[in-house]
Scaffold this active site. Sequence first.
Site, PDB file in Angstrom:
ATOM      1  N   LYS B  80       0.885  -1.112  -0.009  1.00  0.00           N
ATOM      2  CA  LYS B  80      -0.032  -0.070  -0.052  1.00  0.00           C
ATOM      3  C   LYS B  80       0.861   1.313   0.136  1.00  0.00           C
ATOM      4  O   LYS B  80       1.847   1.217   0.617  1.00  0.00           O
ATOM      5  CB  LYS B  80      -0.980  -0.024   1.364  1.00  0.00           C
ATOM      6  CG  LYS B  80      -1.974   0.887   1.234  1.00  0.00           C
ATOM      7  CD  LYS B  80      -2.800   0.781   2.515  1.00  0.00           C
ATOM      8  CE  LYS B  80      -3.797   1.895   2.517  1.00  0.00           C
ATOM      9  NZ  LYS B  80      -4.750   1.461   3.806  1.00  0.00           N
ATOM     10  N   SER B 155      -9.664   1.677   2.705  1.00  0.00           N
ATOM     11  CA  SER B 155      -9.021   2.465   1.835  1.00  0.00           C
ATOM     12  C   SER B 155      -7.707   1.715   1.089  1.00  0.00           C
ATOM     13  O   SER B 155      -7.212   2.119   0.100  1.00  0.00           O
ATOM     14  CB  SER B 155      -8.059   3.557   2.558  1.00  0.00           C
ATOM     15  OG  SER B 155      -7.189   3.132   3.589  1.00  0.00           O
ATOM     16  N   SER B 179      -9.962  -0.793   6.821  1.00  0.00           N
ATOM     17  CA  SER B 179      -9.456  -0.460   5.554  1.00  0.00           C
ATOM     18  C   SER B 179      -8.816  -1.477   4.868  1.00  0.00           C
ATOM     19  O   SER B 179      -8.425  -1.470   3.731  1.00  0.00           O
ATOM     20  CB  SER B 179      -8.511   0.900   5.648  1.00  0.00           C
ATOM     21  OG  SER B 179      -9.228   2.044   5.508  1.00  0.00           O
TER      22      SER B 179
END
Lengths: 505, 493
Positions: B80, B155, B179
């Site tokens: 990420k 996210s 997330s």
Amino acid sequence: MTTATQKIVPFDEAITRYDPVMGLEVHVELNTATKMFCGCATAFGAEPNTQVCPVCLGLPGALPVVNAKAVESAIRIGLALSCDIAEWCRFARKNYFYPDMPKNFQTSQYDEPIAFDGYLDVEVPLEEGGTRTVRVEIERAHMEEDTGKSLHVGGATGRIHGADHSLLDYNRAGIPLIEIVTRTIHVPAELAPAVARAFVTQLRDLIVALDVSDARMDQGSLRADVNLSLSPKDSGVLGTRSETKNVNSFRSVERAVRYEIGRHAGVLDAGGSILQETRHFHEANGSTSAGREKSDADDYRYFPEPDLAPVAPSREWVEELRGTLPEPPSERRRRLQAEWEFSDLDMRDTVGAGALDLVAATVAAGTTPAAAKKWWLGELARRANEDGTDLADLPITPEQVAAIQGLIDAGRVNDKLARQVFEGVLAGEGTPDEVVSTRGLEVVSDDGALGDAVDRAIEANPDVAQKIRDGKVQAAGALIGAVMKEMRGQADAGRVRELVLEKLS
Amino acid sequence: MSDLTRLGAAELAEKLAGGEVTSVDVTRAHLERIGEVDSRLHAFLHVGEESAMATAADVDARRAAGEDVPTLAGVPVAVKDLINTTDQPTTAGSRMLEGWVPPYDATVVARLRAAGLPILGKTNLDEFAMGSSNEHSAYGPTRNPWDTDRIPGGSSGGSAAAVASHEAPLALGTDTGGSIRQPGAMTGVVGMKPTYGGVSRYGVVAMASSLDQVGPMARSVLDAALLHEVVAGHDPLDSTSIDAPVPDVVAAARRGDVSGLKIGIVRELGGEGFQPGVQAAFDGAVEQLAQAGAEVVEVACPSFRHGIAAYYLVMPSEVSSNLARFDAMRYGLRVSPEGVPDPSAEQVMSASRDAGFGDEVKRRIVLGTYALSSGYYDAYYGSAQKVRTLIARDFAAAFEQVDVLVSPTAPTTAWRLGEKSDDPLAMYLEDVCTIPANLAGVPGLSLPVGLADDTGLPVGVQFLAPALADDRVYNVAAALERLVAAPVLEEVR
Ligand SMILES: [Zn+2]
């Protein structure tokens, strides 16, 4: 700005109508090898931005780790100030934007300080002689990190306003600080300036004895803020306070209190109101000027620092640290006075001049207490006063003072030459020995050179010589004076006398 | 699609160890796959071909030299773009950090490197991890490989989409309020949020410090456990990291046995407001667990209903402080205010923050600044912290009755892009099931259990366990994984 028209009421007059309400905040930079929350070095004077890392630069993703040594120092300071030590406390974030603060919040402590509810008994020298012991109550001592330093280039004031550009040095960012906050100090108005000075001076002695900080006011490792307001006598009405920031010598602390009392009185007399603001102290003329206005809108949005675990010092550790405390200052003063055989007045003068540690260190280096006191309170105090600095900040060490006294004791220089050695050392010309040799200050006791000079003096003053031959020994002074003059003071006067009498017997 | 990208991490590790394939082949296959489908998905913000291939070649050489290498050495991973990497930019999905290359690796990245995992690239996310749909990425949204008109969740939507679409066998995400788990559910992959403090946060761009946690995403429970094992464990650089042995999550993932286990359905996390297809898939999964020998009961966690309210005070408060450092002074975007000839530092800070932050980030900064303000602190931040305590108590009471808790991961399946953009509150409600675990710091894993019969899109089931019992959720999830055999995506559609 109303500075130009501001009326400053003379101190003695101001205190006939107003009572000062005073509090002090002292920031102590700890002498830990590494910073509060990272492993960066803390040495003073390094090249800008060479002692930095992701943590103290506030880079994205960096996290703090508490320096255990700093916690230990905080606890020792707290204990030395007779504080309670928290069983459990947290750091908090103090949020505000400023370019020299990398994270735009300062990791500090808010409502859970590591140490609280203590006191320091300070000896305040009185004008009429003697001292008075005043108990200054300590509200709290808490841990926090220092900010970086801004250097504002261009513009007239060296301040951010009006500067062309600013340079930032983050070497200082993250250095551990202990902030010590007093409660309101209740003393007779006329004593307030002296109490403020005595508190900061004796707090510094304590910090030095604890060996937790260099405590150099000139280098900013000990910084004092003076919070002051005036209350009309017997009115019980509290005034608005000003905060004079970062006053950087003991003397200035006293002057700042005096000045602010006079300034507040002037404003209040004229029916004006004091702004709640920070003030800058000006060394040159002892005045203060307006800094940043503070208001209730100043909101630091404190909340507990989520990146750090609470600090929970075990009681065993606290007691262990209590065992490492130096002798309490008041006991130490009593002990030293006895050891040094100082009168109360000697001691008062020594403490009052902030020379206690300096004299002690000079004595430890082998000088007699009387001689150590003579230099620190005489020649050196005069110099400090001239330079507007504190004794401790003079560029001379107690060891050097002891070495100079050693030169006198060995007969290598006399008192008069010693003053020149002091001058040389203070001017950075090197060690006392180096100054003696580069300035050629050594007393001449070589009989050859002295003998020639004596002969010349006898030749030049036949009348005087005859008087001495006739038994008027007291006339020898004139010849000795002539020799000393020729030798530019660098002669051993005792030996000159002996030679004169020998030659004319 | 290459056969190598069809394989999971455990299978790849086995083939690499057996010398059947090389890491160079495996890594190249995944890079090719990214080249093939990512223009449709936008799962990656940066592809680190060069460094990934270098790592792969290095691992192959070490293996060839007979060196003993870690289990996952040579198996590629996606990271990420909130997690610092020194050889690839780290943008946090924000204009504020466009092009920023960190001078240091996050601890989890250092551990990936030490374990020999080639890092394929940095995955897309909602800006600074703030969002549940990836629509708040400053670089454009990631799309759901099951239906590219739909969001992948957020996210960690980029990581989820990358794993689901076989661009990567493994990915790291971060989970502040769901997330990792929610995008896992939306894209049909396994997503695990470890116990708070189980994985280091050092070098992970902070959103809400007391809630953030890094975790693995994979297409199987075992694969997730293998990656979990690589990144977990105490880190002296993170003061909130737990100094305790990592639970044996790999053994638990291999075990997968629920007989005699007591599983509690959280009463507050289901029923009204939950999409019928999601509820049905969840009920079916629970039924399977019961049939496999688990005792299933219902437990009450009454404080969970206040979870979203508490979360939307604690999180923005911490956000407002954590994001203060983005001030254009030392790094990141610097913008001079227009029409100001000689701007002050303060004006530059202000203009830069205005230009660098997106609307959702600004919304949360404003919200948090307000919640921490003097006079409001007790009512907002203070009360929210009390709710956290109550939620932790609910968990403690529940775990006295049962071994693990179970709920749907999210109330709905993936929605269409733009569907909830104008309604932040509706978006916030998507996190109702996942938030309690963050507020209490307990581990939670989302397992894909099949497709909703109403939308045909993946549904996730979430397991929760007490703090430090991460192995428990792996065990239960592994058991259910065998029973449900949720479909794997065949091709991006
Ligand atoms: Zn540092």
